[in-house]
Structures are given as structure tokens and as C-alpha cells.
Design a protein around this motif. Structure first.
Motif, PDB file in Angstrom:
ATOM      1  N   ARG A 162       0.838  -1.204   0.000  1.00  0.00           N
ATOM      2  CA  ARG A 162       0.000   0.000   0.000  1.00  0.00           C
ATOM      3  C   ARG A 162       0.874   1.256   0.000  1.00  0.00           C
ATOM      4  O   ARG A 162       0.615   2.209  -0.748  1.00  0.00           O
ATOM      5  CB  ARG A 162      -0.933  -0.003   1.205  1.00  0.00           C
ATOM      6  N   GLN A 163       1.905   1.267   0.839  1.00  0.00           N
ATOM      7  CA  GLN A 163       2.814   2.418   0.880  1.00  0.00           C
ATOM      8  C   GLN A 163       3.543   2.583  -0.449  1.00  0.00           C
ATOM      9  O   GLN A 163       3.796   3.712  -0.896  1.00  0.00           O
ATOM     10  CB  GLN A 163       3.820   2.244   2.022  1.00  0.00           C
ATOM     11  N   GLN A 199       1.263   4.356  -2.773  1.00  0.00           N
ATOM     12  CA  GLN A 199       1.255   5.787  -2.480  1.00  0.00           C
ATOM     13  C   GLN A 199       2.489   6.473  -3.059  1.00  0.00           C
ATOM     14  O   GLN A 199       2.395   7.559  -3.660  1.00  0.00           O
ATOM     15  CB  GLN A 199       1.197   5.997  -0.966  1.00  0.00           C
ATOM     16  N   ALA A 226      -4.976   0.323  -3.875  1.00  0.00           N
ATOM     17  CA  ALA A 226      -5.630   1.162  -2.871  1.00  0.00           C
ATOM     18  C   ALA A 226      -4.716   2.306  -2.444  1.00  0.00           C
ATOM     19  O   ALA A 226      -5.157   3.459  -2.292  1.00  0.00           O
ATOM     20  CB  ALA A 226      -6.031   0.315  -1.662  1.00  0.00           C
ATOM     21  N   GLY A 227      -3.432   2.011  -2.250  1.00  0.00           N
ATOM     22  CA  GLY A 227      -2.480   3.058  -1.887  1.00  0.00           C
ATOM     23  C   GLY A 227      -2.330   4.082  -2.993  1.00  0.00           C
ATOM     24  O   GLY A 227      -2.246   5.295  -2.733  1.00  0.00           O
ATOM     25  N   TYR A 228      -2.313   3.607  -4.222  1.00  0.00           N
ATOM     26  CA  TYR A 228      -2.210   4.526  -5.354  1.00  0.00           C
ATOM     27  C   TYR A 228      -3.416   5.460  -5.378  1.00  0.00           C
ATOM     28  O   TYR A 228      -3.280   6.678  -5.571  1.00  0.00           O
ATOM     29  CB  TYR A 228      -2.118   3.746  -6.661  1.00  0.00           C
ATOM     30  N   ASP A 278      -5.198   6.421  -2.935  1.00  0.00           N
ATOM     31  CA  ASP A 278      -5.118   7.374  -1.822  1.00  0.00           C
ATOM     32  C   ASP A 278      -4.479   8.690  -2.255  1.00  0.00           C
ATOM     33  O   ASP A 278      -4.890   9.767  -1.828  1.00  0.00           O
ATOM     34  CB  ASP A 278      -4.280   6.790  -0.676  1.00  0.00           C
ATOM     35  N   ARG A 279      -3.435   8.604  -3.075  1.00  0.00           N
ATOM     36  CA  ARG A 279      -2.668   9.796  -3.450  1.00  0.00           C
ATOM     37  C   ARG A 279      -3.089  10.360  -4.803  1.00  0.00           C
ATOM     38  O   ARG A 279      -3.061  11.569  -5.015  1.00  0.00           O
ATOM     39  CB  ARG A 279      -1.175   9.462  -3.493  1.00  0.00           C
ATOM     40  N   ASP A 328      -8.843   5.533  -8.948  1.00  0.00           N
ATOM     41  CA  ASP A 328      -8.572   4.157  -8.540  1.00  0.00           C
ATOM     42  C   ASP A 328      -8.302   3.277  -9.764  1.00  0.00           C
ATOM     43  O   ASP A 328      -9.182   3.117 -10.619  1.00  0.00           O
ATOM     44  CB  ASP A 328      -9.766   3.599  -7.769  1.00  0.00           C
TER      45      ASP A 328
END
Length: 453
Positions: A253-254, A257, A398-400, A402-403, A407
Motif C-alpha cells: 500500500r505504501q 502511495q 488502494a495506496g495509489y 489514496d494519493r 482508482d
């Protein structure tokens, strides 16, 4: 960018030494990991440029051809241009046995031993000294960023990981990547990190020094960047998590992001294009599929289903605007130092033309490359862990989201097309370089050839 200083006299060697080197290089080049023509005999060797970089070390650009005849204008037949640094000595130390290319039997270098100078610590140190100060050496231009200053005396070590270029680490403080396969123009691995540094993007190490050639056309030859000494690449971390049974979704996830942050910085640093031209993109993907199926028979039964994946690209949501991207993103192209992810190696796929690698493209292509990499990692251990790969893929997207503000999972047709294109590339690559790995992308091909796979 600091400008080059007043040129100092440097002797540029004429083409005569190729009489000594051609036979040796014809045998040595196909054995190198970075040589692109392993499946074809080297039939033509033409000297593009040769400069004495320092006593006992020759810098060469050599065009390697694989058959054909020059055009009426004298242009060499199709092939690739390679950068070589060759040491020349009367006798070679036993400790440099692995660097040996051979002993010249004829021509002006007759009786001398020729070796790969990048495997010689003394030559590697002298190369760093050349990079530390702006200046010229024949057609070569050495340039530096305003900071930081590179100290002298850093101990070099050659990285032995499989790659399409050659990298030297100096004192665990800097890493120099030398591009083996050279194309005219600025290499994205210099252009992109330099532009991102101006955007204050901390996810990408900024260039410290670089060198290029101006003859016969300008081309980037090497880039020096800070070395993240305590970092581990994403591939190693993923395999460690698989071996120990640890969850990797938080890291994935990180990483999503971090990827989105780099994409946003790229969109700010370079002009963005229109939404991806789906008809043209699908046509190019289909052409690559047909070429790969011609070269790899195992791919042929799946061609109709894979064509359908590209067909959905034309009808689906066009997705985000085209922009500069990484171009070859996977777990081996990211590093984790502490709690932070860094993205490296912006060269793109070296087999593709430089203009294509520098062109604006859909960021979905990078996302698809990373998703394929999770699948590669999951298949390194038996029994295969498809659920591990699925969770990592979900977490990354999901992390992508977020930023990035959109989606990737909601662009299903677009994502499937780019993942299919990536898998086709992998099939061709593995068939040529690592046949034992061919079942990995072929498993994805079987899945993607089924509509909606």
C-alpha cells in the motif's frame, strides 16, 4: 547544471585498433548479460568513436550488426551501439582474470592484453576522478550538479546483479550507472531524476554527475547518483516476506502511495498529453503480440484471447491523461530505506526506441508493471501463493488511489490491456534470456487470454 570547463588536450585514437579488437569483441560481446543480440551472430563491427580516457583505458562506442549491408549513404546495417571501457596492458594481474577479453594478435595492439576496465578497481577510481570535475575528453563531456561535492578516493565495487547496464558503487556513497546500449538523445535516467529534483520530489535520488558524447550525435553515457546504502529492493523484501510467511500488504500500500506521488511530480515536471489514444495504443500492442508469437510458439494458441484484451482498450474508459512515466516499473526498480520507498532506474525498457521511452504514456502502464511483479514474486516459492499476490495487488492499487485521486481498479479494461501487453513482453524476454522462467509469464497469459481475466 554546471557548465563544462575549458577542454584539456586529450588524444582521440583513430580506427586502427579495431584491427586488433574486432575478433576479440565478436567473441566477447555475445557473452555479456547486457548484450541484446545473444540469439544472433555478430556479423558486423563498426567503430563509432574511440578515445583514450586515461593511459591504458580506451573508451569505445561500437556498432554491432547482425547481418545486412550498409545503405547507399554508408549507414551501418541494423544493430545496436554499445559503450565499452577497455583496458590495455602488456600483462594482466591474475586477480583480474574474470575481466579478460583476450590477447590481441594483430594490428597496432598486437601482443597486448585487452580486458574490461570496469572490473579493474584502479580504472574505476580514475573514472570517478574524471566524473568529479566538469570538462571534456575528446567527444566526451563530463558535467556535475551544483551539489553535493563528490570526494576523492572512494573505493569502487562492481555490482554483480543481472541487469542491462553496468553499475559501480563508490564508497557506499554514490552509484554510477553506465549505459551499455547507447541511443542518440538524453537518457530518461538522467532527464527524469533531474526534473524531479527541481520538483523537490524526494522519492527519486537526484543526479550528482553525468557524462555524454557529442559524436556522432549527442547521447547520455552514464549517471552518478547517491547510493542508498541501507536500502533493500522491493523484490528482495517481497521474497523475504513470502519465505517467512509475513504479510506484505502494508508495504504494498505504501508503495502504491509512493508511485502515485512520483506520477504526480512527473505530471508537474513534464507536459501532459491527451487521454491515451486507445486505437493507436491497441494497434501497437497487437503488433508487439504478433511479433512475440512469431518468436515464441508457446504464445500462439492464446493470441485470439489476447487480441480481445486489446480490443477492450478501444471501448473502455480512456483513463487518466498521458504523461511521462517510469516505463519499466517492477519490484526490482524500487528501494525501501527505513519506512520510505524510493523509485530508481527511469531508463525504461532498453529494447524500445529512446523516443518511445521519453514519450507521454498512460500511468496505467506503470501500475500494470508493478502488478505483474507481485505475481512474479508469488511464483518464486512452491506451492504458488496466488492469494498473496492478489492481496498485494489490491493494497498497491488502494495506496495509489489514496494519493492519485483515481482508482486503477475501476479502469478494469485499461488495466487488463496494459497487463496483457506487459506479460507479452515478459514472454519474449524470458524466452530469449531465461527460458526456465518462461512458465511465470505464460501462467498470466493463460489467465489474461480469458475474457475478463
Amino acid at each position: 547544471m554546471q557548465k563544462t570547463a575549458t577542454p584539456r588536450p586529450v588524444r582521440t585514437v583513430d580506427a586502427g585498433p579495431m584491427a586488433s579488437l574486432a575478433g576479440l569483441l565478436r567473441e566477447w560481446l555475445p557473452r555479456q548479460r547486457w548484450f541484446a543480440g545473444k540469439d544472433r551472430p555478430v556479423t558486423d563491427l563498426a567503430l563509432v568513436s574511440m578515445t583514450e580516457l586515461f593511459p591504458g583505458c580506451l573508451h569505445l562506442l561500437v556498432h554491432a550488426g547482425h547481418g545486412g549491408v550498409p545503405t547507399p549513404g554508408g549507414t551501418p546495417p541494423a544493430g545496436d551501439c554499445y559503450q565499452l571501457l577497455l583496458g590495455v596492458r602488456r600483462h594482466l594481474s591474475p586477480r583480474l582474470g574474470r575481466a579478460l577479453i583476450g590477447r590481441a594478435e594483430e594490428g597496432p595492439l598486437a601482443g597486448l592484453t585487452v580486458f574490461d576496465a570496469l572490473q579493474d578497481p584502479r580504472s574505476a577510481q580514475l573514472l570517478l576522478e574524471r566524473l568529479r570535475r566538469p570538462g571534456t575528453a575528446g567527444p566526451l563531456r563530463f558535467e556535475t550538479a551544483p551539489s553535493p561535492t563528490v570526494p576523492s578516493g572512494l573505493v569502487p565495487r562492481l555490482m554483480d546483479a543481472e541487469q542491462s547496464n553496468t553499475s559501480l558503487v563508490y564508497g557506499d556513497a554514490f552509484i554510477l550507472k553506465l549505459f551499455r546500449r547507447v541511443q542518440p538523445g538524453i537518457n530518461p535516467d538522467l532527464e527524469v531524476p533531474e526534473a524531479l529534483a527541481e520538483q523537490d520530489c524526494r522519492r527519486v535520488p537526484a543526479p550528482v554527475a553525468w557524462f555524454r558524447t557529442t559524436h556522432p550525435q549527442e547521447a547520455t553515457l552514464g549517471v552518478l547518483q547517491p547510493f542508498l546504502r541501507d536500502a533493500h529492493d522491493g523484490w528482495a523484501l517481497a521474497l523475504r516476506a513470502l519465505a517467512t510467511g509475513d504479510d506484505f500488504t502494508a508495504q504494498a500500500r505504501q508503495l502504491g502511495q509512493a508511485t502515485a506521488e512520483v506520477h504526480l511530480a512527473l505530471a508537474a515536471a513534464f507536459p501532459t498529453g491527451a487521454h491515451d489514444e486507445s486505437v493507436r495504443t491497441a494497434s501497437a500492442m497487437t503488433e508487439r503480440l504478433d511479433a512475440a508469437a512469431h518468436a515464441v510458439p508457446a504464445l500462439r494458441p492464446y493470441v485470439p484471447g489476447l487480441r480481445a484484451a486489446f480490443g477492450t482498450l478501444v471501448a473502455c474508459d480512456p483513463g487518466p491523461p498521458a504523461q511521462r512515466i517510469h516505463g519499466d516499473l517492477h519490484l526490482g526498480q524500487v528501494l525501501r530505506a527505513g519506512r520510505d520507498w524510493f523509485v530508481i532506474d527511469f531508463e525504461g525498457e532498453p529494447s524500445r526506441p529512446l523516443a518511445e521511452r521519453r514519450a507521454a504514456q498512460s500511468p496505467v502502464r506503470d501500475i500494470a508493471g508493478m502488478l505483474r511483479s507481485f505475481d512474479y514474486a508469488a511464483r518464486q516459492r512452491r506451492p504458488w501463493r496466488p492469494e498473496w499476490a492478489r492481496r498485494c495487488r489490491e493494497a498497491f492499487c488502494a495506496g495509489y488511489a489514496d494519493r492519485a485521486g483515481w482508482d486503477p481498479r475501476k479502469k478494469h479494461g485499461l488495466l487488463r490491456a496494459y497487463e496483457t501487453d506487459r506479460a507479452v513482453y515478459e514472454v519474449l524476454y524470458e524466452a530469449r534470456h531465461r527460458p526456465d522462467w518462461l512458465p511465470v509469464p505464460m501462467a498470466a497469459i493463460e489467465r489474461l487470454a480469458v475474457r475478463g481475466g
